[in-house]
Design an enzyme around this catalytic site. Structure first.
Site, short mmCIF file in Angstrom:
data_model
loop_
_atom_site.label_atom_id
_atom_site.label_comp_id
_atom_site.label_asym_id
_atom_site.label_seq_id
_atom_site.Cartn_x
_atom_site.Cartn_y
_atom_site.Cartn_z
CG HIS A 172 -2.08 0.87 1.21
ND1 HIS A 172 -2.40 1.66 0.12
CD2 HIS A 172 -3.06 1.11 2.13
CE1 HIS A 172 -3.50 2.35 0.39
NE2 HIS A 172 -3.91 2.04 1.61
NE ARG A 176 -3.73 7.37 1.27
CZ ARG A 176 -4.53 6.31 1.08
NH1 ARG A 176 -5.15 5.76 2.12
NH2 ARG A 176 -4.68 5.78 -0.13
N1 CP Z 1 -6.30 3.75 4.50
C1 CP Z 1 -7.02 3.46 3.41
O1 CP Z 1 -6.50 3.07 2.37
O2 CP Z 1 -8.35 3.66 3.57
P1 CP Z 1 -9.52 3.20 2.58
O3 CP Z 1 -9.58 1.71 2.63
O4 CP Z 1 -10.75 3.85 3.15
O5 CP Z 1 -9.20 3.68 1.20
N1 NVA Z 2 -4.51 -3.82 5.69
C1 NVA Z 2 -5.77 -3.22 5.37
C2 NVA Z 2 -5.58 -1.81 4.94
C3 NVA Z 2 -6.85 -1.07 4.63
C4 NVA Z 2 -6.62 0.34 4.17
C5 NVA Z 2 -6.46 -4.04 4.31
O1 NVA Z 2 -5.80 -4.47 3.36
O2 NVA Z 2 -7.67 -4.27 4.42
#
Ligand code: CP
Ligand code: NVA
Length: 309
Positions: free
Chosen positions: A136, A294
């Site tokens: 991510h 973000r």
């Molecule tokens: N932290 C993040 O990516 O949040 P969302 O899943 O709401 O996009």
């Molecule tokens: N680790 C989490 C992050 C969400 C933003 C997921 O993948 O669901």
């Protein structure tokens, strides 16, 4: 010019990441007081369109990329996989070819990281990772911006991660190698993060230590980070929650961190599981700045993929 994709942080490298973080903070400062949807004075992405494909749920990623494009003078089109032909079996390759003719860049949130690699292989426009099961990277850009804004320098920073060895942790470890900070990972046995990210960061000179005792990981740390114990698409919730219960970030655990330590969480949070209300709503928590960032961090990622940074 070759197309710039942002599938992982290493696609940009440490110098470019540092430049992006500086740009994110400068642009955030320059537009203070403006209505959120008003474009920046220079509108550097005027006329550009970002296509966003969501194969998993999202609140922050969806809104922040849309707002980022508006503030840069461009716009975004959102595609939910369930209502697209991708959801009915059109191939990733054909989707990449079509979206490349219609949009200037593609952001995708998907499960298997191989899918985003395939999308990038067939796209003739930049592809940005909005989360995969592996990583991510955009989240970590916002996290690092938040840490910098709160007065901490990255080189030598001690970051402690508690809970699951997941996609967010993989990108934090990748960033550590690129930007020279250290990560103490406290996760239960059987829930370790991807070993390739750990070995790459160590080869780049970062200290990445793995602990089973949460307190040793947190002792004297400058930043404490956690995330949900059950990521999107994961099964076995009961077993995961039982295994990770000792890794909850609560007031007693935070007391072992350095004074002035920050608490980060990418959100959404599961209050009472990985973090208590007292910590996430407490004085060390910077999670709302982190969420807002973000937008600002992704504006820099977008400028980088378009060759402006
Ligand atoms: N932290 C993040 O990516 O949040 P969302 O899943 O709401 O996009
Ligand atoms: N680790 C989490 C992050 C969400 C933003 C997921 O993948 O669901």
């Amino acid at each position: 010019m070759t197309v710039r994709h942002f599938l992982n942080l290493s696609d940009a490298g440490g110098d470019a990441l540092a430049a992006m973080l500086n740009d994110a903070m400068a642009r955030k400062d320059a537009r203070r007081g403006l209505p959120k949807g008003q474009p920046d004075a220079d509108a550097p992405l005027a006329g550009r369109v970002l296509a966003m494909v969501f194969e998993k749920n999202s609140t922050r990623t969806r809104v922040s990329f849309d707002m980022a494009m508006r503030q840069l003078g461009g716009s975004a089109v959102i595609l939910d996989a369930g209502t697209t032909q991708l959801g009915r079996g059109e191939t990733i390759a054909d989707t990449a070819r079509v979206l490349s003719r219609m949009a200037d860049a593609i952001m995708i949130r998907t499960s298997d990281h191989a899918k985003i690699e395939e999308l990038a292989a067939y796209a003739s426009v930049p592809v940005i990772n909005g989360l995969t099961d592996l990583s991510h990277p955009c989240q970590i850009m916002a996290d690092l911006e938040t840490v910098l804004e709160h007065g901490k320098a990255l080189p030598g920073l001690e970051v402690a991660w508690l809970g699951d060895g997941n996609n967010v942790l993989n990108s934090i470890i990748e960033a550590a190698g690129l930007l020279k900070f250290n990560v103490r990972v406290a996760v239960p046995e059987g829930y370790d993060s991807d070993p390739h990210f750990i070995s790459a960061a160590r080869s780049a000179g970062a200290s990445i230590s793995v602990h089973r005792d949460p307190r040793t990981a947190v002792q004297g740390a400058d930043v404490i980070v956690t995330d949900t114990w059950v990521s999107m698409g994961q099964t076995g919730a009961d077993a995961r929650i039982a295994a990770m219960a000792p890794y909850q970030v609560n007031e007693a655990l935070m007391a072992h961190a350095a004074s002035g330590a920050l608490f980060l969480h990418c959100l959404p949070a599961h209050r009472g599981e990985e973090v208590t209300d007292g910590v996430i709503d407490g004085p060390q928590s910077v999670v709302w700045d982190e969420a807002e960032n973000r937008i600002h961090a992704q504006k820099a990622v977008l400028r980088w993929v378009f060759g402006q940074l």
